[in-house]
Design a protein around this motif. Structure first.
Motif, short mmCIF file in Angstrom:
data_model
loop_
_atom_site.label_atom_id
_atom_site.label_comp_id
_atom_site.label_asym_id
_atom_site.label_seq_id
_atom_site.Cartn_x
_atom_site.Cartn_y
_atom_site.Cartn_z
N LEU A 1 0.72 -4.00 41.62
CA LEU A 1 -0.09 -2.73 40.59
C LEU A 1 -1.18 -1.74 40.96
O LEU A 1 -1.52 -0.88 41.11
CB LEU A 1 -0.46 -3.25 39.79
CG LEU A 1 -1.79 -3.09 38.34
CD1 LEU A 1 -1.15 -3.60 37.22
CD2 LEU A 1 -3.22 -3.11 38.13
N LEU B 1 -1.49 1.69 41.90
CA LEU B 1 -2.74 2.83 41.50
C LEU B 1 -3.46 3.46 42.33
O LEU B 1 -4.13 4.48 41.97
CB LEU B 1 -3.95 1.76 40.92
CG LEU B 1 -4.95 2.16 39.81
CD1 LEU B 1 -5.94 0.59 39.28
CD2 LEU B 1 -6.24 2.45 41.14
N ASN C 1 4.01 4.86 27.30
CA ASN C 1 3.03 3.93 26.09
C ASN C 1 1.78 5.09 25.77
O ASN C 1 1.33 6.55 25.59
CB ASN C 1 1.96 3.10 27.84
CG ASN C 1 1.72 2.80 27.80
OD1 ASN C 1 1.59 1.94 26.49
ND2 ASN C 1 0.58 1.94 27.83
N GLY D 1 -5.15 1.08 33.30
CA GLY D 1 -3.64 1.71 32.88
C GLY D 1 -4.86 2.72 32.04
O GLY D 1 -4.39 3.54 32.08
N VAL E 1 3.27 4.40 33.45
CA VAL E 1 1.96 3.89 33.32
C VAL E 1 2.02 2.80 34.05
O VAL E 1 2.97 2.13 34.96
CB VAL E 1 2.30 3.31 31.52
CG1 VAL E 1 2.20 4.30 30.77
CG2 VAL E 1 3.74 2.48 31.70
N LEU E 2 0.47 3.05 34.65
CA LEU E 2 0.40 1.37 34.86
C LEU E 2 0.68 0.81 34.71
O LEU E 2 1.99 -1.07 35.99
CB LEU E 2 -1.42 1.35 35.42
CG LEU E 2 -2.06 0.17 36.53
CD1 LEU E 2 -1.67 0.50 38.00
CD2 LEU E 2 -2.91 0.34 36.05
N ASN F 1 -4.88 6.60 33.30
CA ASN F 1 -3.80 7.27 32.43
C ASN F 1 -4.97 8.83 32.03
O ASN F 1 -4.36 9.99 31.56
CB ASN F 1 -3.21 7.11 31.24
CG ASN F 1 -2.30 8.41 30.43
OD1 ASN F 1 -1.57 7.77 31.19
ND2 ASN F 1 -1.67 7.33 29.17
N ALA G 1 -2.88 -2.95 30.59
CA ALA G 1 -2.10 -2.13 30.13
C ALA G 1 -3.28 -1.20 29.52
O ALA G 1 -4.11 0.37 29.84
CB ALA G 1 -1.14 -2.47 28.82
#
Length: 600
Positions: A531, A535, A595, A405, A575-576, A409, A401
């Motif tokens: 995931l 990405l 997020n 992530g 969000v990832l 982001n 996260a």
């Protein structure tokens, strides 16, 4: 074509038993033929054939995270080989015969096949849900497997390795295994009665005497020792190879490979003797050959066989299975990769303790990719690993996260990347070969990061192949931290993009960071496929650009053309990885609208 080295060693090993009367002349002539023939050692001209298996899982109980861990390891190795251009097969499945299954079905008043169907479907469902990309799910109740087992039995019999004799000794129904007196100890059951148990598993054993078919296992003690000593990679990690060698220091008695039909009905009947049922482990191990089409079309795949097994079934795969294969005149697996167990608060998972971790519930709370990442990031083959919800939440929040992530982001946030494109690289801002006295705006730490990410695919590949997947993920995580440090160090949000020089440096920072992210996404595909896909899609990386060969990190830095420059980014799918709450051990994750990551 040259005979493979491990086959040459086995041929030498077999010379040590050449003079024993039990070994038939038919077998020796066959083995001599194997030493010079390529029929059993054929591979394709590219050498890029790979066959990976998990154990087939016993259906006496529902799947737990230990089963998923085995499957995730094999899936990771399979996916990584595919990304490297290998022709790879990946087999898993369920082991459905034996006395334990017969008794489990009787206890719930169900027909054994119906009982097996229900539990096998749960394993299938788990693997589909968990993105396990097996190419074959084998069940030992299938007709194709029955035919293969019967043929394999007949081969052993014709070669003189089976004989009928009386077996008398200790037997563990739960382990489906015979034990020597040194493997048994005294204990007391819950009612205070004195019983005998297996020292290794702790399961109750009983004394058994009956007439069965015996396999001449004793003939293979010396060949097995020589194979293990002269092939350091035969069983990995090293501690488990030494364990197998220690077992061979003792006498190796012949092995009972059938049961009387009156005691065990649920299994494959011995060819030509319907009063005997084939031993469940001989039946189960042959599944690896069933999948690749033995005896007609197995040679290409069998020469590239790799097994993933838990340490509790090491003896069956490092002693019994190689002996069976030697007796049948077949090559041995390339590697038997062994992993340790998952515990809870230091204790082995069991229904009686109520500490079994359900992979369905756990992946529901923490996501499929979250659970896969945790198991492969924390699992160490040499040692047992402890499952803990708090540890899982902390790891996933930190590495997926926040670090990974958060980096994505930042690079794709409209505030920093209003055009939503893969930015251009400026070589004057980040000139090549200026690590000591940078002439542009890059610092020495930035060049260290570029060097680390450049080497990362090789490092990850080496760790994958040695089954140290956790080390590969450690290396990726370290590089992610370096890249976050790079962005934080140069703070592109502070640059004035109305100035040409600042604009070029701003875009270069994002370009380098996104190139790093592209490498991380590519290398993480075998571990967290969902995931990684999210990405790479966000970066605009097409499916054909996601292979190991297509990594080509930071091409513009090396003076070559980069196909991603100026390309429009993929759609923003949120969000990832959503941060997990600390108290999620009992609750499902809350879906936050946004997020709380730094979107600068």
């Amino acid at each position: 074509m040259k005979v493979k080295p491990h086959l040459t060693v086995l041929a030498r090993c077999f010379d040590s038993v050449r003079s024993r009367s039990q070994v038939s002349s038919n077998l020796l002539s066959k083995w001599s033929y194997l030493r010079i023939s390529s029929r059993f050692t054929h591979t394709d001209s590219s050498g890029k054939v790979f066959y990976i298996t998990t154990p087939i899982f016993y259906v006496n109980a529902a799947p737990h995270i230990g089963h998923l861990y085995s499957a995730a390891i094999a899936d990771c190795l399979h996916r990584s080989r595919v990304l490297r251009g290998f022709n790879s097969r990946f087999a898993t499945g369920t082991d459905e015969h034996g006395l334990k299954i017969q008794q489990a079905a009787e206890s719930v008043h169900k027909d054994p096949l119906r009982f097996c169907n229900e539990v096998s479907e749960r394993f299938k469902h788990l693997f589909v849900r968990s993105n396990i990309s097996c190419t074959d799910f084998i069940r030992t109740t299938e007709d194709r497997h029955h035919r293969t087992v019967e043929h394999f039995w007949t081969v052993l019999q014709k070669k003189g390795f089976l004989y009928k004799g009386t077996y008398e000794g200790w037997y563990s129904t739960q382990d489906e295994s015979f034990l020597t007196p040194t493997q048994v100890t005294e204990a007391t059951d819950v009612n205070g009665n004195e019983i005998k148990i297996s020292i290794e598993s702790g399961h109750k054993v009983e004394w058994m005497k009956e007439e069965n078919y015996m396999f001449r296992l004793s003939e293979f003690r010396s060949p097995l020792q020589q194979w293990l000593k002269e092939n350091p990679s035969a069983v990995q990690p090293e501690k488990f190879r030494h364990m197998a060698l220690q077992w061979l220091d003792d006498d190796l008695p012949d092995l009972s490979v059938s049961r009387q039909k009156s005691r065990l009905q649920w299994g494959i009947a011995v060819p030509g003797d319907p009063e005997q049922t084939i031993y469940v482990w001989l039946d189960a191990l042959v599944n690896y050959l069933t999948v690749v089409g033995y005896p007609e079309s197995h040679s290409l795949w069998w020469s590239a066989a790799h097994h993933i097994v838990g340490k509790d079934i090491l003896k069956f795969h490092a002693i019994y299975w190689p002996a069976f294969l030697m007796a049948a005149g077949l090559p041995l697996p390339q590697v038997v990769n062994v992993h340790s167990h998952w515990t809870v608060q230091g204790k082995k998972m069991s229904k009686s303790l109520g500490n079994v971790v359900d992979p369905f519930d756990t992946s529901e709370r923490y996501t499929v990719d979250g659970l896969r990442y945790f198991l492969l990031r924390q699992g160490v083959p040499e040692h047992d690993c402890d499952y803990d919800d708090t540890k899982l939440v902390k790891l996933l929040n930190s590495e997926l996260a926040d670090a990974l992530g958060g980096l994505l982001n930042r690079c794709t946030a409209p505030t920093l990347n209003p055009a939503q494109v893969y930015p251009y690289f400026c070589s004057s801002s980040f000139p090549k070969g200026c690590t000591k006295e940078p002439k542009g705006r890059a610092k020495p730490e930035d060049y260290k990061m570029v060097e680390s990410v450049t080497e990362l695919p090789t490092v990850v590949q080496e760790h994958f192949e040695s089954l140290h997947i956790y080390k590969a993920l450690e290396a990726i995580s370290a590089c992610v931290r370096q890249t976050n440090g790079f962005v934080q160090r140069h703070a592109p949000w502070k640059l004035d993009c109305t100035e040409a020089c600042d604009k070029q440096w701003h875009d270069t920072i994002l370009h380098v960071s996104m190139e790093c992210l592209r490498v991380y996404g590519t290398l993480l595909q075998p571990v967290v496929p969902g995931l990684a896909d999210k990405l790479l899609c966000r970066l605009g990386v097409r499916p054909e650009e996601r292979t190991w060969e297509a990594v080509h990190f930071l091409e513009k830095y090396r003076g070559r053309k980069c196909p991603f420059e100026g390309r429009t980014l993929g759609p923003d799918r949120g969000v990832l990885f959503t941060r997990l709450e600390r108290d999620m051990g009992k609750e499902k994750p809350k879906k936050s609208k946004k997020n709380k990551l730094n979107s600068q």
